[in-house]
Design a protein around this motif. Sequence first.
Motif, short mmCIF file in Angstrom:
data_model
loop_
_atom_site.label_atom_id
_atom_site.label_comp_id
_atom_site.label_asym_id
_atom_site.label_seq_id
_atom_site.Cartn_x
_atom_site.Cartn_y
_atom_site.Cartn_z
N THR A 96 40.13 28.32 27.49
CA THR A 96 40.20 27.94 28.90
C THR A 96 41.12 26.81 29.25
OG1 THR A 96 37.60 28.38 28.53
CG2 THR A 96 38.47 27.32 30.67
N LEU A 97 41.02 26.00 28.45
CA LEU A 97 42.04 24.69 28.61
C LEU A 97 43.53 25.18 28.64
CD1 LEU A 97 40.67 21.63 26.71
CD2 LEU A 97 40.79 22.02 29.35
N ILE A 98 43.82 26.16 28.02
CA ILE A 98 45.28 26.67 27.92
C ILE A 98 45.39 27.53 29.13
CG2 ILE A 98 47.14 27.79 26.66
CD1 ILE A 98 45.41 26.72 24.17
N VAL A 99 44.60 28.60 29.11
CA VAL A 99 44.84 29.68 30.03
C VAL A 99 44.75 29.66 31.49
CG1 VAL A 99 43.41 32.01 30.73
CG2 VAL A 99 44.40 31.57 28.12
N VAL A 100 43.68 28.64 31.82
CA VAL A 100 43.37 28.61 33.40
C VAL A 100 44.49 27.67 34.00
CG1 VAL A 100 41.79 27.42 35.02
CG2 VAL A 100 41.12 28.87 33.10
N PRO A 101 44.91 26.49 33.59
CA PRO A 101 46.17 25.82 34.11
C PRO A 101 47.40 26.71 34.20
CG PRO A 101 45.12 24.48 32.47
CD PRO A 101 44.35 25.85 32.40
N ILE A 102 47.82 27.33 33.13
CA ILE A 102 48.97 28.27 33.05
C ILE A 102 48.70 29.24 34.24
CG2 ILE A 102 50.36 29.58 31.87
CD1 ILE A 102 49.85 28.22 29.25
N LEU A 158 46.81 29.58 36.61
CA LEU A 158 46.63 28.98 38.02
C LEU A 158 48.26 28.56 38.55
CD1 LEU A 158 43.62 26.68 38.71
CD2 LEU A 158 44.45 28.98 39.90
N ALA A 159 49.07 27.94 37.90
CA ALA A 159 50.19 27.40 38.09
C ALA A 159 51.09 28.37 38.52
CB ALA A 159 50.72 26.29 37.03
N VAL A 160 51.22 29.56 37.56
CA VAL A 160 52.24 30.52 38.04
C VAL A 160 51.73 31.44 38.94
CG1 VAL A 160 52.99 32.72 36.87
CG2 VAL A 160 52.76 30.69 35.20
N GLY A 161 50.46 31.50 39.17
CA GLY A 161 50.05 32.53 40.41
C GLY A 161 50.04 31.71 41.68
N VAL A 162 49.47 30.40 41.80
CA VAL A 162 49.57 29.66 42.90
C VAL A 162 51.05 29.76 43.47
CG1 VAL A 162 49.19 27.50 43.83
CG2 VAL A 162 47.32 28.65 42.60
N PRO A 204 46.24 37.60 33.40
CA PRO A 204 45.36 38.21 34.51
C PRO A 204 44.99 37.00 35.50
CG PRO A 204 44.41 38.82 32.44
CD PRO A 204 45.63 37.92 32.27
N TYR A 205 45.04 35.64 35.04
CA TYR A 205 44.63 34.63 35.90
C TYR A 205 45.81 34.33 37.02
CZ TYR A 205 41.02 34.29 32.59
OH TYR A 205 39.96 34.72 31.86
N ALA A 206 46.92 34.59 36.51
CA ALA A 206 47.96 34.33 37.38
C ALA A 206 48.01 35.59 38.57
CB ALA A 206 49.26 34.71 36.65
N ILE A 230 39.51 28.69 42.26
CA ILE A 230 38.53 28.52 41.22
C ILE A 230 37.40 29.42 41.11
CG2 ILE A 230 37.19 26.79 40.11
CD1 ILE A 230 39.91 26.02 39.55
N SER A 231 36.65 29.79 42.18
CA SER A 231 35.61 30.78 41.91
C SER A 231 35.93 32.02 41.42
CB SER A 231 34.98 30.90 43.15
OG SER A 231 35.71 31.59 44.01
N SER A 232 37.05 32.63 41.63
CA SER A 232 37.25 34.09 41.20
C SER A 232 37.96 33.68 40.02
CB SER A 232 38.65 34.67 41.86
OG SER A 232 38.81 34.17 43.11
N VAL A 233 38.52 32.64 39.40
CA VAL A 233 38.79 32.56 38.14
C VAL A 233 37.91 32.11 37.21
CG1 VAL A 233 40.18 30.75 36.62
CG2 VAL A 233 41.13 31.58 38.68
N ILE A 234 36.86 31.45 37.49
CA ILE A 234 35.59 31.44 36.86
C ILE A 234 34.84 32.69 36.47
CG2 ILE A 234 33.09 30.41 36.85
CD1 ILE A 234 34.35 27.70 38.22
N VAL A 235 34.90 33.55 37.39
CA VAL A 235 34.05 34.59 37.20
C VAL A 235 34.91 35.57 36.24
CG1 VAL A 235 33.50 36.89 38.23
CG2 VAL A 235 33.23 34.77 39.49
#
Lengths: 299, 354
Positions: free
Chosen positions: A108-114, A116-120, A174-176, A215-220
């Motif tokens: 989680t700590l690796i995947v979400v920030p990367i 999020l950053a790329v996608g946003v 997928p998070y991006a 965040i909410s879509s990412v959490i799901v």
Amino acid sequence: MSAVRAWLLVDVPRSRWQARCQRFFFAWLAFRQNAGAVAGLAIVGTLVAAALLAPWIAGSTGVVPDLGNRLQPPSGAFWFGTDELGRDIFDRIVWGSRITLYIVGLVTLIVVPIGLAVGVVAGYVGGWLDGALMRLTDIFLAFPRLILALAFVAALGPGLENAVLAIALTAWSPYARIARAEALTLRHSDFILAARSQGIPHHQILAGHVAPMCISSVIVRLTLDMAGIILTAAGLGFLGLGAQPPTPEWGAMIALGRDYLLDQWWVPAFPGLAILVVSLGFNLLGDGLRDVLDPKSRS
Amino acid sequence: MPEARTGSQLDRNRSTLLAQAPRRVAGTALSLALTFAGLTAVTFVIARVMPADPVLAIVGDRAHQDVYDAVYRELGLDQPIFMQYLRYLGQLFEGDLGVSIMTAQPVLDDLLRFFPATLELATVATLLGVLGGVPLGVLAAVRQGQWVDHLIRVIGLFGYSVPVFWLGMLALFVLYAKLGWVAGPGRIDIFFDGMVEPVTGLILVDSALAREWEIFRNALGHLVLPAGILGIHALAYLARMTRHFMLEQMGQEYILTARVKGVPEGGVIWRHAFRNVLVQLITIVGLTYASLLEGSVLTETVFAWPGIGQYITNSLFNNDMNAVLGGTIVVGVCFVGINMGSDLLYRLVDPRAR
């Protein structure tokens, strides 16, 4: 109790804090209706509790051999029996929950920030940067995950951290995608424009206004992905590429128990059951969270 | 003259389609090339990062410094990293994946020998997943909210959550060791090994071509359990997606129209709703097939299946990096190819995606 309830249910909230609490309360009320989701929450809660309270729940350390009690069947003394070195399997599973939680947390700590950053950034900035970043995302999305994780572990050497790193490397894409989709719809919204006109710099808008909306879509997505991540990590452990003995990682425990399946079925059976239950818990929880947080995709 | 207008409209659509076709093909080719470049770049980096010294592997640790330097230059290791990458790509295009340390044969030859086993396993697993998952998904959608729907949901959740290697072990224990219903590990009984001429490498096809039905039955007995276990995840995924797509279609107005017209319920479900779902399922089945091809590693280990996954893991434990990277690239190319292929097929079949 009823005062709190009334405060949570009041029609017009007085403060931002109250409004925020209300939102969580309503989400909880919806979540509570879904029996599967509550069961999932209970399982994940048990996992966390077992990891936190492992020294008190487990009677032994789970790594020290006790050769006098080799391969004991399940009994009152050893709930899940003992393994080939006489270690209590129940204790090992309890200690193993720490490893599972560690994997889940680290990914989680690796995947979400990367992601999020790329996608946003891609969605907000747009243009050629969007094209380039999304091409990169597509490339990683198209990679064969397990095989690539194998190759990575081969290069970096077997071990839990390297296995997690290998999983995370292919799991961020997928998070991006999700974050980009959210950022695209937000880019031209009025509150972003308002923030811009107040002179807030882009990076602060991204971090403070755009990213939180994703965040909410990412959490799901993360909760639904967790089962797959746990299964992959256990698979790497099973192949001998993840956590190394005597660490009580569940996949590695199954691999060690393989030789005893014919006569001592409990040695590999219980760790596998633990993996099954925990990934089931994350799947149930993810389904429930999706229904609450993301009504669009309700099926 | 409504018909004539539709006709000319169709013509116009077709001509714009034709005009767009080269661009679309170019776009697909570009993304394919980019993905391939990314894949090779990652494997190249892995090969660079790994601790083993490729020169030492060739000359041995007693070689003179001059010999070492000569081989170092010959391998192009003195050149800039980008040139090394290009050289690596060039070798790949020539089909040169290096020589395996373990088998002392070109990696490509090894892979050609091991790949059919994986292909056979993944293909049958996908077939089982489709044959089981799609009808279950339709059934769940038609009986939405009833106990059948809940039961199918539970089956799906189980398929998503179960570690396949563990389930495979238990199934082997119960169905083979205890009950003797299926054949044991491996592709075929040792007695039959090498008795049919390998034409395609797929034992089922080869034995059917040679009309050796006993061997066919034996191979099928070996295949059914690993394919079934591997197919469980596919079944779960396909059932869930089919249900989702069906519910989407069943809520559309054309379904209401069909019902009002008096189309029998079976016709509404299969001829109207399912036909539209079928198109969406192409991509899903393609994705599933690709992921089973690469995900068969664990199943192959449990069932001693001599496929590419086992080849890669065995090479890994013997530090045979050429073999690991070659296997990764081949599986990766198949994976990417199937994904893109199903995407392309989807566009061809579904007019809305054009």
